[in-house]
Each structure stands twice: as C-alpha cells, then as structure tokens.
Motif scaffolding. Sequence first.
Motif, PDB file in Angstrom:
ATOM      1  N   ARG A 175       0.809  -1.164   0.054  1.00 53.08           N
ATOM      2  CA  ARG A 175      -0.104  -0.044   0.119  1.00 53.08           C
ATOM      3  C   ARG A 175       0.967   1.317   0.054  1.00 53.08           C
ATOM      4  O   ARG A 175       0.298   2.355  -0.634  1.00 53.08           O
ATOM      5  CB  ARG A 175      -0.998  -0.095   1.159  1.00 53.08           C
ATOM      6  N   ARG A 176       1.919   1.314   0.513  1.00 51.92           N
ATOM      7  CA  ARG A 176       2.856   2.272   0.782  1.00 51.92           C
ATOM      8  C   ARG A 176       3.761   2.474  -0.705  1.00 51.92           C
ATOM      9  O   ARG A 176       3.774   3.722  -1.326  1.00 51.92           O
ATOM     10  CB  ARG A 176       3.895   2.392   1.937  1.00 51.92           C
ATOM     11  N   ARG A 177       4.129   1.375  -1.136  1.00 52.23           N
ATOM     12  CA  ARG A 177       5.031   1.435  -2.294  1.00 52.23           C
ATOM     13  C   ARG A 177       4.100   1.757  -3.745  1.00 52.23           C
ATOM     14  O   ARG A 177       4.616   2.339  -4.639  1.00 52.23           O
ATOM     15  CB  ARG A 177       5.468   0.257  -2.534  1.00 52.23           C
ATOM     16  N   HIS A 178       2.810   1.321  -3.842  1.00 48.67           N
ATOM     17  CA  HIS A 178       2.024   1.416  -4.796  1.00 48.67           C
ATOM     18  C   HIS A 178       0.484   1.887  -4.295  1.00 48.67           C
ATOM     19  O   HIS A 178      -0.351   1.100  -4.050  1.00 48.67           O
ATOM     20  CB  HIS A 178       1.700   0.319  -5.577  1.00 48.67           C
ATOM     21  N   PRO A 179       0.531   3.193  -3.846  1.00 47.27           N
ATOM     22  CA  PRO A 179      -0.687   3.741  -3.220  1.00 47.27           C
ATOM     23  C   PRO A 179      -2.210   3.611  -4.040  1.00 47.27           C
ATOM     24  O   PRO A 179      -3.109   3.687  -3.500  1.00 47.27           O
ATOM     25  CB  PRO A 179      -0.191   5.067  -2.832  1.00 47.27           C
ATOM     26  N   SER A 180      -1.875   3.472  -5.402  1.00 48.95           N
ATOM     27  CA  SER A 180      -3.077   3.217  -6.180  1.00 48.95           C
ATOM     28  C   SER A 180      -3.320   1.718  -6.452  1.00 48.95           C
ATOM     29  O   SER A 180      -4.325   1.282  -5.958  1.00 48.95           O
ATOM     30  CB  SER A 180      -2.932   3.912  -7.754  1.00 48.95           C
ATOM     31  N   ARG A 181      -2.488   1.100  -6.838  1.00 50.12           N
ATOM     32  CA  ARG A 181      -2.750  -0.432  -7.213  1.00 50.12           C
ATOM     33  C   ARG A 181      -2.289  -1.439  -6.344  1.00 50.12           C
ATOM     34  O   ARG A 181      -2.071  -2.524  -6.521  1.00 50.12           O
ATOM     35  CB  ARG A 181      -2.102  -0.692  -8.781  1.00 50.12           C
ATOM     36  N   GLY A 182      -1.700  -0.701  -5.074  1.00 46.73           N
ATOM     37  CA  GLY A 182      -1.210  -1.871  -4.010  1.00 46.73           C
ATOM     38  C   GLY A 182      -2.301  -1.845  -2.780  1.00 46.73           C
ATOM     39  O   GLY A 182      -1.962  -2.523  -1.891  1.00 46.73           O
ATOM     40  N   VAL A 183      -3.603  -1.450  -3.098  1.00 44.28           N
ATOM     41  CA  VAL A 183      -4.415  -1.419  -1.721  1.00 44.28           C
ATOM     42  C   VAL A 183      -4.831  -2.968  -1.362  1.00 44.28           C
ATOM     43  O   VAL A 183      -5.111  -3.111  -0.342  1.00 44.28           O
ATOM     44  CB  VAL A 183      -5.406  -0.614  -1.896  1.00 44.28           C
ATOM     45  N   ASP A 184      -4.678  -3.896  -2.415  1.00 41.00           N
ATOM     46  CA  ASP A 184      -4.857  -5.204  -2.101  1.00 41.00           C
ATOM     47  C   ASP A 184      -3.865  -5.912  -1.378  1.00 41.00           C
ATOM     48  O   ASP A 184      -4.029  -7.121  -0.854  1.00 41.00           O
ATOM     49  CB  ASP A 184      -5.217  -6.099  -3.683  1.00 41.00           C
ATOM     50  N   GLY A 185      -2.808  -5.181  -1.224  1.00 40.81           N
ATOM     51  CA  GLY A 185      -1.651  -5.709  -0.377  1.00 40.81           C
ATOM     52  C   GLY A 185      -0.663  -6.640  -0.861  1.00 40.81           C
ATOM     53  O   GLY A 185      -0.006  -7.215  -0.334  1.00 40.81           O
TER      54      GLY A 185
END
Length: 570
Positions: free
Chosen positions: A503-513
């Motif tokens: 979530r930090r590294r990819h604040p748009s596409r990383g929310v699924d963890g």
Amino acid sequence: MEHSEVDVAIIGAGLSGIAFARFYLDTHPECRLTILEKDGCIGGVWSAERVFDAFWAQSPLRMISFSDVALEVPKDAPKLHDTFEAKYVTQYLEEYVDSHVYNGWPLRSRIRLNVELRSVEKTGSGWILQFDGVAQKNLRCNKLAVASGLTSSPIMPSFPRSRDWMAPILHHRDFGFHSKAMLASSSPYKNITVLGGGKSAADMVYASAKAGKKVSWIVRKTGEGPGIFMNPAANGRYRNNAEAGATRKATMLNPSGFHPMPEWAQVLHQSVSERENLDSRLFAADRRYKIWANYREREGALLGFCELEPTASFFWVNGPVGMIQQDDFWDLVSQKVNVYRSDLSGTNNNSIILDDGREVSTDVLLCGTGWDARYPFLSSKQVIELGLPHDPCKDSEEERQSWNNLMDAADRKIVRQYPVLARPPADCKPIGGISLTPARLYHGIASLTDSSIIFLGRARMSNNFRGAEAQAIWATAYWDEHVTIPPFEQAQREVAYMNAFSRRRHPSRGVDGINFHTDLVWYTDRLVSEAGLTSHRKGWWEDSDEPCLASDFRDCKDEYLAKYGSKQAG
C-alpha cells in the motif's frame, strides 16, 4: 482424462495454471491432476480468442517463456527491441501443453475447457467443486490451486444510455475474437471509440487507427488517468528496457519488501541532504518517457493529444503501465486519433455525450476498463475465512483491531526505513477498494488458515512468466512440506508488513496488499530460495548485471528432484 476425484485441481489454464501443473507433475508424475478452464481455449490473456494483430508481448523474447522450453519467433517476424506479436506466445503455449506428457497423459488431456465453476465447498481435508458446461457436474480434490489470475472477469463501464443507443459495447477481453470483422474496410463500424487509459486501450486504439477507422480515445477524469508508456529501447548489453530494469543492480535503490537494501543505498534514503539526489534517480524514468512521447510539442499533433500526458509516476506505478512496441505509434495516434479527457454523461442514437457537452460519434465502444479480481465461486464466508479482501466490519472487533495494530506498526517501520514512501502523490486514486482488507495471503499465495488451497497469479508482477514459475516452485515445496509458514502470530506480522508495504509502495494499485510490480527480482528470488533451490543464481558478477531471464529456472526441476525426490501422489 476424466475423474470424479483427483489429487489436485487447478482453476485456470493461463500462465499460472500451466506453470504450476507442469512443475507439480514434474515432481509428482503419477498425480491425478485436472485443470478447469472457463474459456474455450488455454492461455488466459494469451489465448487464441484474445490475441489480435496489434497485441504484442510487452516483455522481450529472453524473458517471455517457461524455463524448460525456449520460445522461438520466425526470423522474418516483425520485432521491435526484441518484442514481438502475441500470437507467437499463443502458439508456444498450445504446443507446450501438447509436448509435456506425464504418466502417458499429455498436459492438454488434463484440461477441461468451457467449465464455469459455480462453487467450491470444503469437506474434510478436501474440496468439492461444482460447475456448469460439462456433463459431469462436480469434482472432488484433495488440494485446490486457484490460478484464474487477474484477467478473468472484465469490468464494464456504467453510464446513462438513451433508448435509441444501438452501438455495441465490447471489453478488451472480447476484442481479439471480433477484431478482424470489426476492423475490415467493409465493416459498418467506421467510428470507433475506445474508453480507458492503459495499455489494453492503447492497443485497441492503434489497431483501429491502423485499419483506417476514425478513432476517438476517451480517458476518464474519474479513472486512473492516461497510462505511463515506456520506450522499449535500451543501451549496452540489454536488448530491451524491461531487461535493463530487471537486474539486481537496477533495483539497488528501489525500496523492496523482500530484500534488505544495501547499506550505502539505505544511507542515501535516510539522508535529508541527499533527498534531491535520490529523487533525481528514482523519478528519472518519468521525465525520460514524457520527453520521448513529446505530448505537448509533437509536430502535427491534434489538439487533444496533450491530454495523454500522464500525471502518474513510473516509480509509484499509480496508473496503468505499458510498453509501446510500434515505431509509428506516437505519430499515428497524435495525428489521427481524437483524444478526450472527460467522463461519460450519456448517449444519443449515434454518439457518446461527455460531461462537458461534447459529442463523440460512436459506432462501437471498446473498453479497456480493467478487471475484477474477485472469485465469484467463493462465498462471502469463504472469502473472509481464507483471508481474501473483504469488508473489515465482517471481522470480529478483536481481529479487526489486531490487524489494524499490525498494519500500523508495519507502516511506521516502512516509513522510517524509506522516507520517500511517506510522500506519495496527492492525487493517487486507490484501485480495488481501500475500504476492503488487503489479501492476507502468505507471500501472496497461501492462506493462513487452510494449507489445502493456494492462490496463484493474484499478485501483480512486471513479468508474469517468471512470476508464474517462481510461485509454482514455492507452492509445490509448500504442499510437499519442504516450505513451512511461520507460527501464526509471526506469519500475521509478516503478512501485515507485506500488505502495508504494498500500500505504501503502490498507493493506487497496491491497496489489495500484494502488488509486487517493482519487486520482481527479489520476490521471485525469495520464493525459489525458500524452496531450498539455488541453481537460478548466476554467480557474483552476473547476478548483479544480468536480467531476470526465462532460462534462469531451467535446472530447478532437477535440483528439486535431487534434493527431495519425487512423490507418486498429490
């Protein structure tokens, strides 16, 4: 090859399903293994039903095959910096499932096509699968590998449509099947509108414009925005930019969730005085690709072309990312395609009406609008129990608070390690639902509560062939009990760190963890190393400079068998 009961069932005959079936059968040749595929052919995004002329591989030739059989492209086939037409990947996969034979049965004979899975039910130590599309309506398996990936269920746009609107609406998933008839000069579709800002939309725009159609490209303001499109050209020893970026040396400054950063790089990240120097390195690609496309001053460009300039960053991957593989792409699009940066507010009989009142003549609407990562065959209860994204209100108060505390602690640690990650772009739009929990899967694969089910191809990676093989190796070792997940509380801490880092590294596409797009090198190395294998390493010097190639894992099967031996059942 039909059974009502099997040792292993795999859902999906795309890259992840094929890679896992091959490695598992390499090490368990007598296993009763079946693959269930809802489409009419194998390959997933590379299937014969989905490819079309303008669809090219985004990775170069040396990175786009399985390790045991090299993909070969005819010498006279068109190429650009070692990229090539997707149809050769399709042919490769079709031949691959025919050439791999286990216990007298080729891999293809183990695949059931046109199977629509309705539900899965845990029973004792195994699973019962119920499905439509074939005479046999259920199947029992001891172990279940969900390998349907991220490109199975298309997301279709929702917007008001008038009663007299008659234009067909197609998703990128179906464009390959209809493209030849639709783009023919005799086709009634003269005005083609493409919706979406990513690479799938760009491919459909190029194909339509190349066919001489009048093309309009709509990128919604409420979406992710225009894609970040890379130049494939590379320098020196590398044949393609993707190769240059897939080296350990190139990732030294990149914050990683799977590998400690070298001390000198950590000092650079921690130093306030070095922040400008660090930023100039981390964000250099953003400037380079914008200069290459020349969105604002390109000679002969139509008025709206500048609307394709992305605000997203290649470092953050907070928008669609893709590679341009045609030399004439930018000239064709800038001079022949009308670009609109607007949302859709309605239609009339032959046009889409934008929210600023402009009308876009449309005979057919093609949608590059993404995919739904949910598994429709799992119940809401199963989704929660297995640790897949769900409404946190469905968790107990104690469990919700525990995960929140773990995530908060992990996030603080990440920001201390990498201060740059505390400064995400202000306009990031979370994709997939920030209101949902992340996927609490160990290494993005294994449920913390049930070892008889694994999820393959769900994690986002920049090279899916390599990711599929690495996950197949780790998952096989996991089911063979050569890899063990840590005790529950420690596993929760590790998963929380992985989720928070994504979530930090990819604040748009990383929310699924489980977004590992910029961590291909270290994530795949971690998986194979945890399986106890080392043959993929190249030696001290080459390890640093050589890219991640398809051939890296070619000796892993023999190494695995020499170390652990083969098993006769799943």
